[in-house]
Motif scaffolding. Sequence first.
Motif, PDB file in Angstrom:
ATOM      1  N   ALA A 752      40.457  44.517  46.355  1.00 52.65           N
ATOM      2  CA  ALA A 752      40.247  43.882  45.058  1.00 52.65           C
ATOM      3  C   ALA A 752      40.366  42.367  45.157  1.00 52.65           C
ATOM      4  O   ALA A 752      39.581  41.622  44.538  1.00 52.65           O
ATOM      5  N   GLU A 753      41.333  41.890  45.939  1.00 58.34           N
ATOM      6  CA  GLU A 753      41.482  40.446  46.120  1.00 58.34           C
ATOM      7  C   GLU A 753      40.244  39.865  46.819  1.00 58.34           C
ATOM      8  O   GLU A 753      39.808  38.745  46.516  1.00 58.34           O
ATOM      9  N   MET A 754      39.674  40.611  47.747  1.00 59.25           N
ATOM     10  CA  MET A 754      38.446  40.151  48.408  1.00 59.25           C
ATOM     11  C   MET A 754      37.295  40.066  47.392  1.00 59.25           C
ATOM     12  O   MET A 754      36.500  39.110  47.407  1.00 59.25           O
ATOM     13  N   LEU A 755      37.209  41.038  46.481  1.00 56.98           N
ATOM     14  CA  LEU A 755      36.162  41.020  45.459  1.00 56.98           C
ATOM     15  C   LEU A 755      36.354  39.846  44.502  1.00 56.98           C
ATOM     16  O   LEU A 755      35.375  39.170  44.123  1.00 56.98           O
ATOM     17  N   SER A 756      37.598  39.593  44.101  1.00 57.38           N
ATOM     18  CA  SER A 756      37.852  38.454  43.209  1.00 57.38           C
ATOM     19  C   SER A 756      37.482  37.148  43.887  1.00 57.38           C
ATOM     20  O   SER A 756      36.894  36.245  43.272  1.00 57.38           O
ATOM     21  N   ALA A 757      37.830  37.040  45.190  1.00 56.87           N
ATOM     22  CA  ALA A 757      37.495  35.814  45.929  1.00 56.87           C
ATOM     23  C   ALA A 757      35.989  35.634  46.059  1.00 56.87           C
ATOM     24  O   ALA A 757      35.498  34.503  46.194  1.00 56.87           O
ATOM     25  N   ALA A 758      35.230  36.740  46.013  1.00 55.83           N
ATOM     26  CA  ALA A 758      33.762  36.685  46.113  1.00 55.83           C
ATOM     27  C   ALA A 758      33.114  36.596  44.734  1.00 55.83           C
ATOM     28  O   ALA A 758      31.912  36.890  44.593  1.00 55.83           O
ATOM     29  N   ASN A 759      33.917  36.202  43.704  1.00 57.09           N
ATOM     30  CA  ASN A 759      33.420  36.070  42.329  1.00 57.09           C
ATOM     31  C   ASN A 759      32.874  37.387  41.783  1.00 57.09           C
ATOM     32  O   ASN A 759      31.863  37.420  41.056  1.00 57.09           O
ATOM     33  N   ARG A 760      33.526  38.476  42.123  1.00 58.04           N
ATOM     34  CA  ARG A 760      33.156  39.795  41.591  1.00 58.04           C
ATOM     35  C   ARG A 760      34.386  40.415  40.932  1.00 58.04           C
ATOM     36  O   ARG A 760      34.841  41.503  41.294  1.00 58.04           O
ATOM     37  N   PRO A 761      35.003  39.726  39.920  1.00 58.78           N
ATOM     38  CA  PRO A 761      36.259  40.204  39.342  1.00 58.78           C
ATOM     39  C   PRO A 761      36.129  41.524  38.597  1.00 58.78           C
ATOM     40  O   PRO A 761      37.086  42.307  38.545  1.00 58.78           O
ATOM     41  N   THR A 762      34.948  41.788  38.006  1.00 57.29           N
ATOM     42  CA  THR A 762      34.791  43.048  37.264  1.00 57.29           C
ATOM     43  C   THR A 762      34.934  44.245  38.201  1.00 57.29           C
ATOM     44  O   THR A 762      35.561  45.263  37.854  1.00 57.29           O
ATOM     45  N   GLU A 763      34.350  44.131  39.406  1.00 57.13           N
ATOM     46  CA  GLU A 763      34.505  45.205  40.386  1.00 57.13           C
ATOM     47  C   GLU A 763      35.968  45.332  40.829  1.00 57.13           C
ATOM     48  O   GLU A 763      36.467  46.439  41.073  1.00 57.13           O
TER      49      GLU A 763
END
Length: 882
Positions: A752-763
């Motif tokens: 999830a932290e990787m997704l947030s860092a990639a500007n994909r917070p909804t995922e």
Amino acid sequence: MDTAVQTFDPTPEPTPRPSDNAPQLRTLLLTDLVDSTGLIERLGDTPASDLFRAHDRLVLQLQQQWRGRLIDRSDGMLLLFERPIDGLGFALDYSRGLIQLGNERDIDLRARVGLHVGEVLTWRNSPEAVSVGAKPLEVEGLAKPMAARLMAMARPGQILLSAVAEPLAHRAARELGERGQHLAWKSWGRWRFKGVPEAQQVFEVGEPGIAPLRAPSNTPKAWRDIPLWRRPAALAAEAALLAGGALGLWFITRPEPAIAFNQRDWVVVGDLRNLTGQSTLDDSLAQAFRISLEQSRYVNVLSDLKARDTLGRMQRAPGTVLDRAIASEIAIRDGARAVILPTVAEVGGRVRVSAEVIDPHTQTTVYSESADGNGAASTLDSIDDVTAALREKLGEALASIEKDSVPLPQVATKNLDALRAYALGQKAYAHAQFREALGFYQRATALDPQFALAWLGQTRVQASAVNAEAAIDPLHTARSLRAHLAPREALYLDAWDAEIEAPAQALAKWKELASLYPDYWPAQANVATHFMAQNRFREALPFAQRSTSSKNELAALGYDTIGRANLGLEDYRGARGAFGQAVARGVGSSLRRAAATEAAQRNFPRAAQLLDGAPKDDLYPHFDKIAVALDKGEWDAARAHARSAMALAGKEQGSFPARLFQLPAAVSDWLSGDGEKALQGARLTVDQALQALAQPVDANAADDAALGLMAAIFAQRLGDGDSADRMLKTLDSKPGLLAVPVVGELSRVARAEMLSAANRPTEAITLLEPLLTGSEQYQARVALFGAYAAAGKDRLAMEQSQWLQRHRGLAYVELGCAQCQQALNVVDGNLSVLRMAELLKSAGQLDESRQQLARFDHLWPPQSLPGYLRVRRESVLSPASN
């Protein structure tokens, strides 16, 4: 596992009877909660109501367990039971349950209890009467005031029985299991009850260490029936007449030496030696002797079944004769005070029955009794004469036998010295003195190399000392000796096997063992520990509470577990009380838990005082020292504690403890403003965890996986996403590790932290929200906070901030990666206040934003902040942009 008490009707419909108004023989139990009004005044209305709700849950549970029917209640209760043993079982568990409720709230909670058997009349009130407050069922009869008199004269925590109830309950005590064998039964003589013409015999039963086992007090409605010649005035005159003759009489008739038996001490009866040549008499005479001796009010006779069970643990054949040596060893192992050896022989044409009383430690005869008769028909009368004489003399004095009458652990080994070494190891382990415990366990296996449970003790102590690599060899040795283990111990071995080599299966193994053997305390304790490791603190509490039984040699550790569970539930008062109990019982490591309890409430001076009491060479209090220093904003002190910890852990280069402390050291560097060094520490931790996981055998595999994931999560904050990617790819090839709940959850947090860092917070939110089960890891909430904020869901983000600030107890006590994340948790709790201020400002709530910033400044003064945090703080103070 759902541990909630099932709801049920406490007054179920009775079995139909021919006449509802006919007298019925019932067991009546009356209780009175001591000083209940004073409790409300001391606790206050809200805590008192919480206490009484917990009390009611306890009563409902025990009613269901012991088949009781609640008739009436106010400050006390009236219950009916079909059998006296059910009423006694309820009373014993109720007394123990009250003590536990009191310990959780740091109060003395006890009840007076009276138990009587007699005829009662029952009738049902009409529905109309019940609707306006009447009881559904009324009970009357002389038995009711009899039970009330017993209850009123009882001391706090005392269970008194009438002369009708005592023999019925005593005879069925074996139905209480092992606990029933260790109950103390005492007679308090004859008493007069107001309104009852005849004097009544009164008895007490209770568990040593819980029951007062003292004579009841006289009350206006119950008083001791003292004969005229024993009243004070008469005694004074008699004393003057007898004093002169007593001294001379003593010189003429000195008493024989005897054993200093306390009332209801235990004895082992050896096999009867039949020297008459008439073998048909063997079984009948042995049974007659045992039955006759069991009538004694001074001793309990160890059951034949129990003696044979101990014989099995001695690894002797089932038919082994219980002679002087064998019976003495059984007595020593089970804590019995003496051995009694009966003999039947033909002497001078007469049949002689004799019995020797033997000191089991020296195997010497203390004294003997005998009786002669004519022919085999006389033996039963002679047995009665011998046992009657024994019962009189068992109360005389010889203090030498009393010193070592403590039961040894009930484990399988043929070597008594090895068993003694094992017992000393258990005692040291109970006080968390792992080095000393290991030495004793090793001594036990040197004396008996086939002592499987002592090898397993070495595994346990190494694992407890976070040295799982050294736990593997003794585990494999214990596994090779499985045939030497009793069935219960074999299951214990299986659970430890899973603990070290298949951690995802460990909880299921411990729960299986705890279910099959409810009185096997290690299983209860380890189920609690596993629930606690998964943040399932409420589920852990019942198992931890069971492990504090007075019969558990490791009960002190159970109090430590209760304290940790309460701290995880933010019950600071309960945690403080439980840790106090653990420290008082010798668990020095509970000092650091007590310090964490104070720090979670920001009582930092008290936390420092407690941590100063921790041993200087103990590595693990440094976790708390680092976290407390960071909590206070003392970055240099945190780094100094981290260096000290690394120096202590670094005695074994690359060891698991050394890996553990690299993460809190990196967090300390980060808060000091040295982001580069912090990132190096995080990367090094990930690298070393991956190296350990690449080995053919990693005894710390689950902890290494959790440690590597936590370090990778931290590295992502510092701009390094590669570490998390490497950890996750490695774990994808190890499904057994991902099945460990903590590892599986932290892997989702890292993704999830990787997704947030990639500007994909909804995922990221989609991945994290299912983790919110009430037992989620603290970092799952931290990650969700960031994802909500990044997704523009400010209200949900603020809710996460408030949650993080409220759960400081969890931040400090969460086990996670063997507590490596404690410092990061505590820091994130404080940082959530700054992030709340930032969110409020962005939402245009400037006054609320400034209030949050003032709170943050109180936690960490602005002048102490590293540069990157100072910039964030000042941006909150800057005017809002249009």
